[in-house]
Design a protein around this motif. Structure first.
Motif, mmCIF file in Angstrom:
data_model
loop_
_atom_site.group_PDB
_atom_site.id
_atom_site.type_symbol
_atom_site.label_atom_id
_atom_site.label_comp_id
_atom_site.label_asym_id
_atom_site.label_seq_id
_atom_site.Cartn_x
_atom_site.Cartn_y
_atom_site.Cartn_z
ATOM 1 N N GLY A 140 0.974 -1.250 0.085
ATOM 2 C CA GLY A 140 0.225 -0.198 0.155
ATOM 3 C C GLY A 140 0.785 1.301 0.105
ATOM 4 O O GLY A 140 2.284 1.190 -0.088
ATOM 5 N N ASP A 146 -2.997 10.447 0.983
ATOM 6 C CA ASP A 146 -4.373 11.033 1.183
ATOM 7 C C ASP A 146 -4.376 12.524 0.967
ATOM 8 O O ASP A 146 -5.030 13.366 0.011
ATOM 9 C CB ASP A 146 -5.524 10.375 2.037
ATOM 10 C CG ASP A 146 -5.770 9.025 1.592
ATOM 11 O OD1 ASP A 146 -5.722 8.703 0.295
ATOM 12 O OD2 ASP A 146 -6.264 8.422 2.581
ATOM 13 N N GLN A 164 -4.410 8.190 -9.612
ATOM 14 C CA GLN A 164 -4.372 6.997 -8.920
ATOM 15 C C GLN A 164 -2.739 6.454 -8.801
ATOM 16 O O GLN A 164 -2.491 6.094 -9.799
ATOM 17 C CB GLN A 164 -5.144 5.965 -9.433
ATOM 18 C CG GLN A 164 -4.969 4.455 -9.000
ATOM 19 C CD GLN A 164 -5.427 4.395 -7.648
ATOM 20 O OE1 GLN A 164 -6.295 4.376 -7.255
ATOM 21 N NE2 GLN A 164 -4.578 3.754 -6.741
ATOM 22 N N GLU A 257 1.488 7.173 -12.234
ATOM 23 C CA GLU A 257 0.204 6.683 -12.267
ATOM 24 C C GLU A 257 0.297 5.580 -13.197
ATOM 25 O O GLU A 257 1.177 5.335 -13.903
ATOM 26 C CB GLU A 257 -0.925 7.802 -12.611
ATOM 27 C CG GLU A 257 -0.698 8.486 -14.115
ATOM 28 C CD GLU A 257 -1.713 9.442 -14.232
ATOM 29 O OE1 GLU A 257 -2.772 9.459 -13.516
ATOM 30 O OE2 GLU A 257 -1.390 10.201 -15.192
ATOM 31 N N ILE A 277 -4.293 -1.335 -8.704
ATOM 32 C CA ILE A 277 -5.092 -0.310 -8.244
ATOM 33 C C ILE A 277 -5.581 -0.636 -6.695
ATOM 34 O O ILE A 277 -5.729 0.332 -5.979
ATOM 35 C CB ILE A 277 -6.486 -0.090 -8.873
ATOM 36 C CG1 ILE A 277 -5.795 0.532 -10.496
ATOM 37 C CG2 ILE A 277 -7.563 0.717 -8.409
ATOM 38 C CD1 ILE A 277 -6.915 0.494 -11.474
ATOM 39 N N ARG A 278 -6.070 -1.926 -6.422
ATOM 40 C CA ARG A 278 -6.360 -2.144 -5.112
ATOM 41 C C ARG A 278 -5.252 -1.968 -4.031
ATOM 42 O O ARG A 278 -5.697 -1.350 -2.941
ATOM 43 C CB ARG A 278 -6.754 -3.759 -4.822
ATOM 44 C CG ARG A 278 -7.284 -4.067 -3.732
ATOM 45 C CD ARG A 278 -7.640 -5.803 -3.561
ATOM 46 N NE ARG A 278 -6.263 -6.481 -3.539
ATOM 47 C CZ ARG A 278 -5.453 -6.485 -2.368
ATOM 48 N NH1 ARG A 278 -5.974 -5.838 -1.430
ATOM 49 N NH2 ARG A 278 -4.423 -7.115 -2.326
ATOM 50 N N ASN A 281 -4.702 1.688 -3.128
ATOM 51 C CA ASN A 281 -5.857 2.459 -2.304
ATOM 52 C C ASN A 281 -5.846 1.812 -0.871
ATOM 53 O O ASN A 281 -6.510 2.458 -0.221
ATOM 54 C CB ASN A 281 -7.240 1.990 -2.749
ATOM 55 C CG ASN A 281 -7.474 2.741 -4.344
ATOM 56 O OD1 ASN A 281 -7.100 3.955 -4.188
ATOM 57 N ND2 ASN A 281 -8.012 2.120 -5.129
ATOM 58 N N ARG A 283 -3.583 2.154 2.754
ATOM 59 C CA ARG A 283 -2.703 3.085 3.358
ATOM 60 C C ARG A 283 -2.208 2.515 4.544
ATOM 61 O O ARG A 283 -2.628 1.671 5.196
ATOM 62 C CB ARG A 283 -3.625 4.289 4.042
ATOM 63 C CG ARG A 283 -4.421 5.253 2.876
ATOM 64 C CD ARG A 283 -3.156 5.686 1.873
ATOM 65 N NE ARG A 283 -4.011 6.542 0.889
ATOM 66 C CZ ARG A 283 -4.014 5.978 -0.417
ATOM 67 N NH1 ARG A 283 -3.295 4.816 -0.692
ATOM 68 N NH2 ARG A 283 -4.652 6.737 -1.443
#
Length: 291
Positions: A140, A146, A164, A257, A277-278, A281, A283
């Motif tokens: 992650g 964020d 992303q 990205e 992508i998973r 996202n 953290r």
């Protein structure tokens, strides 16, 4: 450890202050500076133009570039060029935000990299030659991601929104190590259009070169600024950070990205993109030092 031992991560044609006197580096063939005859520009963000100058050359110092950038705020724009996709935002982070991010960055172990740099990687392991991706060590993005992504969207949702990141890489440069990153273009297979770098601690220069136009452009990046390289800037210009443009310690917080093939609907979305992508996202909480 003996004095002849190499204590850095350099190999091949790369070197830094720690290894520049080793036998490996002494045997390297030093290439001539092909940029000596290039037309030189400085980027002025307030005008969103690269202004031509005869006062700089391929060896110009950090201070010379800063002074010329300031002077070009009011000089003629004749023969100036616009580099599509180049965005520079001064004071992207506040001093308090920079301090908070730096505190979290420095709780994480640094790993030796090349050309006098150290790094922290959040992202997949990529074999660019064989076009393979491993996600074993990708857990992650750091928790401060964020805050950065939200600020990017708030500043300019068209240019910087909906970002992303597939990778976040913190690169540490130090003047005493002669840290640098050679002129290059980032991989175009996995990484997408917008390259983001946030400049922390000390100001520096992003040097852009366009060999077909025989042009060199200096982009002075104050600390706490953000640079985005996309479109023409991404695909037609090389970029790098030269050792003599580093003062003290500098950290480049860099984000990349996904390329189109890795995005939803792309050829590699099911194979790699969806999982990346998973993971991107998620953290990763960091242990902040106590006040």
């Amino acid at each position: 450890m003996g004095s002849s031992a190499q204590e850095c991560g350099c190999k091949g044609a790369r070197f830094c202050a720690l290894c520049e006197t080793t036998e490996r580096v002494r045997k390297l063939r030093v290439e001539e500076d092909k940029h000596t005859s290039y037309k030189v520009f400085v980027y002025v963000p307030a005008r969103q133009l690269a202004i031509p100058t005869d006062n700089l050359n391929s060896k110009s110092s950090l201070q010379e570039i800063i002074d010329e950038t300031d002077a070009c705020h009011s000089t003629s724009a004749e023969n100036a060029i616009k580099i599509d996709g180049l965005t520079l935002i001064h004071d992207f982070l506040t001093e308090a935000e920079e301090s908070e991010v730096l505190e979290m960055i420095d709780t994480v172990e640094w790993v030796q990299s090349q050309s006098g740099r150290r790094k922290q990687d959040y992202g997949p392991k990529v074999n660019f030659k064989h076009k393979k991706v491993k996600t074993d060590s990708f857990v992650g993005m750091p928790e401060y991601a964020d805050m950065l992504l939200n600020k990017m969207s708030e500043y300019d949702v068209t240019k910087l929104g909906n970002y992303q990141p597939f990778e976040m890489c913190n690169l540490e440069y130090e003047e005493v190590k002669k840290s640098a990153i050679e002129m290059h273009q980032d991989d175009m297979w996995i990484w997408g259009n917008r390259l983001i770098s946030i400049n922390l601690i000390n100001g520096s220069v992003m040097t852009l070169s366009n060999d077909s136009k025989e042009s060199l452009c200096y982009v002075y990046m104050p600390h706490r600024s953000l640079i985005c390289m996309a479109d023409e800037c991404r695909y037609e210009w090389k970029h790098g950070v030269l050792a003599h443009h580093i003062r003290g310690r500098r950290i480049a917080l860099t984000m990349r990205e996904a390329g189109k093939d890795f995005q939803e609907g792309g050829e590699l979305y099911e194979k790699y993109g969806a999982e990346l992508i998973r993971l991107g996202n998620i953290r990763v909480p960091l242990n902040k030092t106590s006040a």
